[in-house]
Motif scaffolding. Sequence first.
Motif, PDB file in Angstrom:
ATOM      1  N   GLY A  35       0.814  -1.212   0.000  1.00 34.14           N
ATOM      2  CA  GLY A  35       0.000   0.000   0.000  1.00 34.14           C
ATOM      3  C   GLY A  35       0.842   1.252   0.000  1.00 34.14           C
ATOM      4  O   GLY A  35       2.070   1.213  -0.073  1.00 34.14           O
ATOM      5  N   PHE A  36       0.135   2.378   0.076  1.00 36.95           N
ATOM      6  CA  PHE A  36       0.785   3.676   0.115  1.00 36.95           C
ATOM      7  C   PHE A  36       0.791   4.182   1.547  1.00 36.95           C
ATOM      8  O   PHE A  36      -0.131   3.917   2.315  1.00 36.95           O
ATOM      9  N   THR A  37       1.764   4.975   1.856  1.00 33.01           N
ATOM     10  CA  THR A  37       1.801   5.575   3.183  1.00 33.01           C
ATOM     11  C   THR A  37       0.912   6.809   3.182  1.00 33.01           C
ATOM     12  O   THR A  37       0.546   7.344   2.118  1.00 33.01           O
ATOM     13  N   LEU A  38       0.571   7.290   4.334  1.00 36.19           N
ATOM     14  CA  LEU A  38      -0.252   8.483   4.469  1.00 36.19           C
ATOM     15  C   LEU A  38       0.446   9.693   3.850  1.00 36.19           C
ATOM     16  O   LEU A  38      -0.187  10.519   3.188  1.00 36.19           O
ATOM     17  N   ILE A  39       1.721   9.792   3.999  1.00 36.82           N
ATOM     18  CA  ILE A  39       2.477  10.918   3.433  1.00 36.82           C
ATOM     19  C   ILE A  39       2.422  10.889   1.913  1.00 36.82           C
ATOM     20  O   ILE A  39       2.230  11.931   1.264  1.00 36.82           O
ATOM     21  N   GLU A  40       2.541   9.715   1.307  1.00 34.22           N
ATOM     22  CA  GLU A  40       2.454   9.625  -0.146  1.00 34.22           C
ATOM     23  C   GLU A  40       1.075  10.060  -0.635  1.00 34.22           C
ATOM     24  O   GLU A  40       0.961  10.781  -1.635  1.00 34.22           O
ATOM     25  N   LEU A  41       0.041   9.650   0.044  1.00 34.44           N
ATOM     26  CA  LEU A  41      -1.315  10.052  -0.336  1.00 34.44           C
ATOM     27  C   LEU A  41      -1.501  11.556  -0.192  1.00 34.44           C
ATOM     28  O   LEU A  41      -2.125  12.199  -1.049  1.00 34.44           O
ATOM     29  N   LEU A  42      -0.977  12.140   0.884  1.00 32.33           N
ATOM     30  CA  LEU A  42      -1.097  13.585   1.074  1.00 32.33           C
ATOM     31  C   LEU A  42      -0.347  14.360  -0.005  1.00 32.33           C
ATOM     32  O   LEU A  42      -0.837  15.387  -0.496  1.00 32.33           O
ATOM     33  N   VAL A  43       0.812  13.887  -0.410  1.00 28.13           N
ATOM     34  CA  VAL A  43       1.574  14.548  -1.479  1.00 28.13           C
ATOM     35  C   VAL A  43       0.772  14.524  -2.780  1.00 28.13           C
ATOM     36  O   VAL A  43       0.682  15.531  -3.490  1.00 28.13           O
ATOM     37  N   VAL A  44       0.178  13.398  -3.099  1.00 32.26           N
ATOM     38  CA  VAL A  44      -0.632  13.294  -4.319  1.00 32.26           C
ATOM     39  C   VAL A  44      -1.831  14.240  -4.245  1.00 32.26           C
ATOM     40  O   VAL A  44      -2.146  14.935  -5.217  1.00 32.26           O
ATOM     41  N   LEU A  45      -2.494  14.313  -3.095  1.00 35.20           N
ATOM     42  CA  LEU A  45      -3.635  15.216  -2.952  1.00 35.20           C
ATOM     43  C   LEU A  45      -3.222  16.677  -3.080  1.00 35.20           C
ATOM     44  O   LEU A  45      -3.941  17.477  -3.686  1.00 35.20           O
ATOM     45  N   VAL A  46      -2.080  17.051  -2.547  1.00 37.52           N
ATOM     46  CA  VAL A  46      -1.588  18.426  -2.684  1.00 37.52           C
ATOM     47  C   VAL A  46      -1.305  18.743  -4.141  1.00 37.52           C
ATOM     48  O   VAL A  46      -1.657  19.816  -4.641  1.00 37.52           O
ATOM     49  N   ILE A  47      -0.684  17.818  -4.843  1.00 35.66           N
ATOM     50  CA  ILE A  47      -0.396  18.029  -6.273  1.00 35.66           C
ATOM     51  C   ILE A  47      -1.690  18.190  -7.055  1.00 35.66           C
ATOM     52  O   ILE A  47      -1.826  19.092  -7.893  1.00 35.66           O
ATOM     53  N   LEU A  48      -2.684  17.349  -6.799  1.00 32.41           N
ATOM     54  CA  LEU A  48      -3.971  17.463  -7.483  1.00 32.41           C
ATOM     55  C   LEU A  48      -4.650  18.787  -7.156  1.00 32.41           C
ATOM     56  O   LEU A  48      -5.265  19.428  -8.023  1.00 32.41           O
TER      57      LEU A  48
END
Length: 145
Positions: free
Chosen positions: A12-25
């Motif tokens: 899976g993805f870590t919470l930090i990776e998901l947050l980075v993707v959401l910030v980019i979007l």
Amino acid sequence: MRFHSDVRRSRGFTLIELLVVLVILGLLAGLVGPQVMKYLGGANTKTAKLQIEDFSTALDAFRLDMGRYPNTAEGLQALVSQPAGASRWNGPYLKKNLIPKDPWGNDYQYRAPGQRSGGAFDLYSLGADNAEGGDGENQDVVGWL
């Protein structure tokens, strides 16, 4: 043992990776969104101008048959249904037999004889705010310029 722990980490993805993707979007939406909305606003104005041209063509065909334009009381409805006492009416003059709304969902304004244009009729949309005047998306779209 080592193989088992590598499999667990790659699932899976870590919470930090998901947050980075959401910030980019979020940044992309913030940059692209206003440009898309500006484009859509311009498209609505162009659509209104094209519809006014179609109405004008239909009104000219009505005049050829009847010898006059519809009066204000008859309005644009005279293009799709025969007015009382109009024996030479040869309509409907619009393809779909209905009076379309402007791109913002409001009725087009029609007045004959024309007062604002100085011509035989005034035909215009009041824009997104459905009120006279305005700027940008709220600006009136007129058929006499």
